[in-house]
Write an enzyme that holds these catalytic residues in place. Structure first.
Site, PDB file in Angstrom:
ATOM      1  N   ASP A 167     -11.542   3.389   3.419  1.00 23.54           N
ATOM      2  CA  ASP A 167     -12.720   4.230   3.209  1.00 23.54           C
ATOM      3  C   ASP A 167     -13.867   3.858   4.145  1.00 23.54           C
ATOM      4  O   ASP A 167     -14.038   2.686   4.493  1.00 23.54           O
ATOM      5  CB  ASP A 167     -13.219   4.064   1.773  1.00 23.54           C
ATOM      6  CG  ASP A 167     -12.419   4.923   0.805  1.00 23.54           C
ATOM      7  OD1 ASP A 167     -11.296   5.331   1.155  1.00 23.54           O
ATOM      8  OD2 ASP A 167     -12.914   5.178  -0.307  1.00 23.54           O
TER       9      ASP A 167
ATOM     10  N   HIS B 263     -11.633  -1.448   2.205  1.00 28.15           N
ATOM     11  CA  HIS B 263     -12.774  -1.150   3.071  1.00 28.15           C
ATOM     12  C   HIS B 263     -12.749  -2.151   4.220  1.00 28.15           C
ATOM     13  O   HIS B 263     -12.772  -3.359   3.977  1.00 28.15           O
ATOM     14  CB  HIS B 263     -14.081  -1.288   2.303  1.00 28.15           C
ATOM     15  CG  HIS B 263     -14.206  -0.309   1.165  1.00 28.15           C
ATOM     16  ND1 HIS B 263     -13.523  -0.464  -0.008  1.00 28.15           N
ATOM     17  CD2 HIS B 263     -14.931   0.831   1.055  1.00 28.15           C
ATOM     18  CE1 HIS B 263     -13.833   0.557  -0.808  1.00 28.15           C
ATOM     19  NE2 HIS B 263     -14.681   1.352  -0.196  1.00 28.15           N
TER      20      HIS B 263
HETATM   21 NI    NI Z   1     -16.865   4.997   0.385  1.00 27.58          NI
END
Ligand code: NI
Length: 248
Positions: free
Chosen positions: A62, A209
């Site tokens: 992400d 992430h």
């Molecule tokens: Ni995000």
């Protein structure tokens, strides 16, 4: 009604106010639970994992793209021969077009993660439309031609966003394996890898992430995650490939 309540009017007012407060609190809790649910939304299709017997798994990353980390992530994935799914933020694609194009050119899947990465719990269908469509345009400008899946920031949604997505036949993708959500796990690359290897099932969707400075541990964990899952016999697919494997 209870006799005491009937005789003392102010008690009735307090009892009424208390009932309204309890209902309001219950309503807020229900909204909060719905907004953060990983496997339910009010309208449209949401997928947090696919039911399959094949040992396939989707790695999803992400946010970003960022100039600082995209080249290293792409080099690592190329070295490992893994295709992943990147849920990118529209305004970061606009700011970093070269990195967005590099992700597309490397053959990874690109998904829509809104334009500004706002919490979409209170979004209206109209504000959701703007967030999604501006980001779609940025993804297309980066050269991507596949179906564009959607993932809400923080996984948060309530009514306006799902209503818009359902009306436009868009699938929402969340996840079922989230190693970074436990601070103890997230602090150590080996613990991240162990957590992912332990929790992943056939058809799982892993969220990580990698795009910002604070995620050094996650970047270090990525090769360990890939090796650990391969040891268990898993093969890496994009989210679209995973969706295509669904039992009908
Ligand atoms: Ni995000």
């Amino acid at each position: 009604m209870d006799e005491t309540l009937r005789r003392i009017p102010w008690l009735r007012i307090i009892a009424g106010a208390a009932a309204i407060l309890v209902l309001a609190a219950g309503g807020l809790i229900a909204i909060w639970q719905t907004s953060r649910s990983r496997d339910f939304q009010l309208f449209g299709e949401l997928v947090n994992r696919v039911t399959t017997e094949e040992k396939v798994v989707a790695l999803t990353f992400d946010d970003g793209p960022t100039p600082r980390y995209t080249p290293g992530i792409l080099a690592m994935l190329a070295e490992q021969d893994v295709k992943a799914t990147f849920f990118l933020i529209g305004n970061e694609i606009v700011a970093n077009p070269v990195e967005a194009q590099a992700i597309v050119a490397a053959g990874h899947e690109v998904g829509n993660h809104t334009f500004t990465h706002d919490d979409m719990t209170w979004a209206t269908p109209w504000s959701a439309a703007e967030q999604v469509e501006k980001t779609d345009a940025a993804i297309r400008a980066a050269g991507y031609s596949g179906e564009i899946l959607f993932r809400p920031p923080y996984g948060k949604k309530f009514w306006g966003l799902p209503l818009y997505l359902a009306g436009h036949d868009r699938t929402t993708i969340t996840w079922d394996v989230e190693p970074e959500s436990d601070d103890d796990v997230a602090a150590d690359p080996y613990r991240i890898a162990a957590h992912v290897t332990d929790k992943t099932k056939p058809g799982s969707i892993i969220i990580m992430h990698l795009m910002y400075p604070a995620r050094d541990t996650s970047r270090k964990a990525l090769p360990l995650v890939i090796a650990g899952l391969r040891d268990r016999g898993f093969r890496f697919v994009t989210v679209s490939q995973l969706l295509a494997l669904r039992k009908r």
